[in-house]
Design a protein around this motif. Structure first.
Motif, PDB file in Angstrom:
ATOM      1  N   ASN A   1       3.720 -21.749 -13.617  1.00 29.69           N
ATOM      2  CA  ASN A   1       4.396 -22.894 -14.228  1.00 29.69           C
ATOM      3  C   ASN A   1       5.083 -23.695 -13.132  1.00 29.69           C
ATOM      4  OD1 ASN A   1       4.105 -22.512 -17.190  1.00 29.69           O
ATOM      5  ND2 ASN A   1       4.992 -20.539 -16.661  1.00 29.69           N
ATOM      6  N   LEU A   2       4.890 -25.003 -13.175  1.00 31.49           N
ATOM      7  CA  LEU A   2       5.477 -25.892 -12.174  1.00 31.49           C
ATOM      8  C   LEU A   2       6.567 -26.753 -12.801  1.00 31.49           C
ATOM      9  CD1 LEU A   2       2.165 -27.096 -10.491  1.00 31.49           C
ATOM     10  CD2 LEU A   2       3.625 -25.182  -9.820  1.00 31.49           C
ATOM     11  N   ALA A   3       7.450 -27.266 -11.965  1.00 34.61           N
ATOM     12  CA  ALA A   3       8.504 -28.167 -12.423  1.00 34.61           C
ATOM     13  C   ALA A   3       7.966 -29.585 -12.617  1.00 34.61           C
ATOM     14  CB  ALA A   3       9.661 -28.174 -11.433  1.00 34.61           C
TER      15      ALA A   3
ATOM     16  N   TYR B   1      -7.899 -28.266 -10.115  1.00 34.55           N
ATOM     17  CA  TYR B   1      -7.228 -28.294 -11.415  1.00 34.55           C
ATOM     18  C   TYR B   1      -6.547 -29.625 -11.738  1.00 34.55           C
ATOM     19  CZ  TYR B   1      -8.125 -23.331 -11.230  1.00 34.55           C
ATOM     20  OH  TYR B   1      -8.740 -22.116 -11.148  1.00 34.55           O
ATOM     21  N   SER B   2      -6.609 -30.577 -10.836  1.00 35.94           N
ATOM     22  CA  SER B   2      -6.014 -31.897 -11.048  1.00 35.94           C
ATOM     23  C   SER B   2      -4.499 -31.802 -11.228  1.00 35.94           C
ATOM     24  CB  SER B   2      -6.682 -32.571 -12.241  1.00 35.94           C
ATOM     25  OG  SER B   2      -6.798 -33.937 -12.028  1.00 35.94           O
ATOM     26  N   ALA B   3      -3.930 -32.628 -12.063  1.00 34.75           N
ATOM     27  CA  ALA B   3      -2.470 -32.727 -12.175  1.00 34.75           C
ATOM     28  C   ALA B   3      -1.918 -31.822 -13.278  1.00 34.75           C
ATOM     29  CB  ALA B   3      -2.076 -34.173 -12.423  1.00 34.75           C
ATOM     30  N   GLU B   4      -2.293 -30.553 -13.266  1.00 36.60           N
ATOM     31  CA  GLU B   4      -1.804 -29.621 -14.284  1.00 36.60           C
ATOM     32  C   GLU B   4      -0.357 -29.234 -14.011  1.00 36.60           C
ATOM     33  OE1 GLU B   4      -4.113 -26.264 -15.403  1.00 36.60           O
ATOM     34  OE2 GLU B   4      -5.978 -27.389 -15.403  1.00 36.60           O
TER      35      GLU B   4
ATOM     36  N   PRO C   1       4.134 -28.301  -3.811  1.00 35.56           N
ATOM     37  CA  PRO C   1       4.261 -27.898  -5.209  1.00 35.56           C
ATOM     38  C   PRO C   1       5.676 -27.394  -5.501  1.00 35.56           C
ATOM     39  CG  PRO C   1       2.393 -26.809  -4.145  1.00 35.56           C
ATOM     40  CD  PRO C   1       3.155 -27.509  -3.084  1.00 35.56           C
ATOM     41  N   GLU C   2       6.155 -27.690  -6.696  1.00 37.30           N
ATOM     42  CA  GLU C   2       7.484 -27.223  -7.117  1.00 37.30           C
ATOM     43  C   GLU C   2       7.290 -26.130  -8.167  1.00 37.30           C
ATOM     44  OE1 GLU C   2      10.174 -30.410  -8.088  1.00 37.30           O
ATOM     45  OE2 GLU C   2       9.373 -31.648  -6.458  1.00 37.30           O
TER      46      GLU C   2
END
Length: 123
Positions: free
Chosen positions: A45-47, A79-82, A115-116
């Motif tokens: 999971n990203l911010a 995965y593009s902008a997931e 990535p955050e």
């Protein structure tokens, strides 16, 4: 004597490319010699959604003398902008060996941003 923890930023002018920035978890006891742990999926999971040229590579090892083995690369090109991603760990491409001990390495890459990461969960 100073004790430090966490991740240190060593250069304000550049970003980590080619997955050179990373953090490593403690070595966790996740099973026993009679009942090894089997991980079946990983969730990232990203911010904020991935941006161009960003990526996260996950690796593991089952003791402190083993080398790390890559098991998942979550990048913008694939995965593009997931904002989040779950992978089932049941194929030879995405697999973690059944284990008693487990240590995770998370490497990141980016050219102008990174990535955050909000969480990484193994089930």
């Amino acid at each position: 004597m100073a004790i430090t923890y966490g991740i240190d930023k060593t250069n304000n002018a550049s970003y980590s490319t080619s997955y050179t920035a990373y953090f490593i978890s403690p070595l966790y006891v996740v099973g026993t010699s009679d009942q090894l742990r089997k991980f079946t999926e990983v969730e990232i999971n990203l911010a904020r959604p991935l941006r161009a040229n960003e990526g996260i590579k996950l690796s593991y090892r089952n003791d402190l003398t083993d080398s790390f083995t890559d098991f998942l690369t979550f990048d913008y090109a694939t995965y593009s902008a997931e904002l989040s991603h779950t992978t089932i760990l049941s194929t030879p491409t995405f697999k973690i060996a059944d284990c008693e001990l487990f240590q995770l390495k998370c490497s990141i890459t980016g050219t102008t941003t990174s990535p955050e990461i909000r969480s990484i969960t193994l089930r």
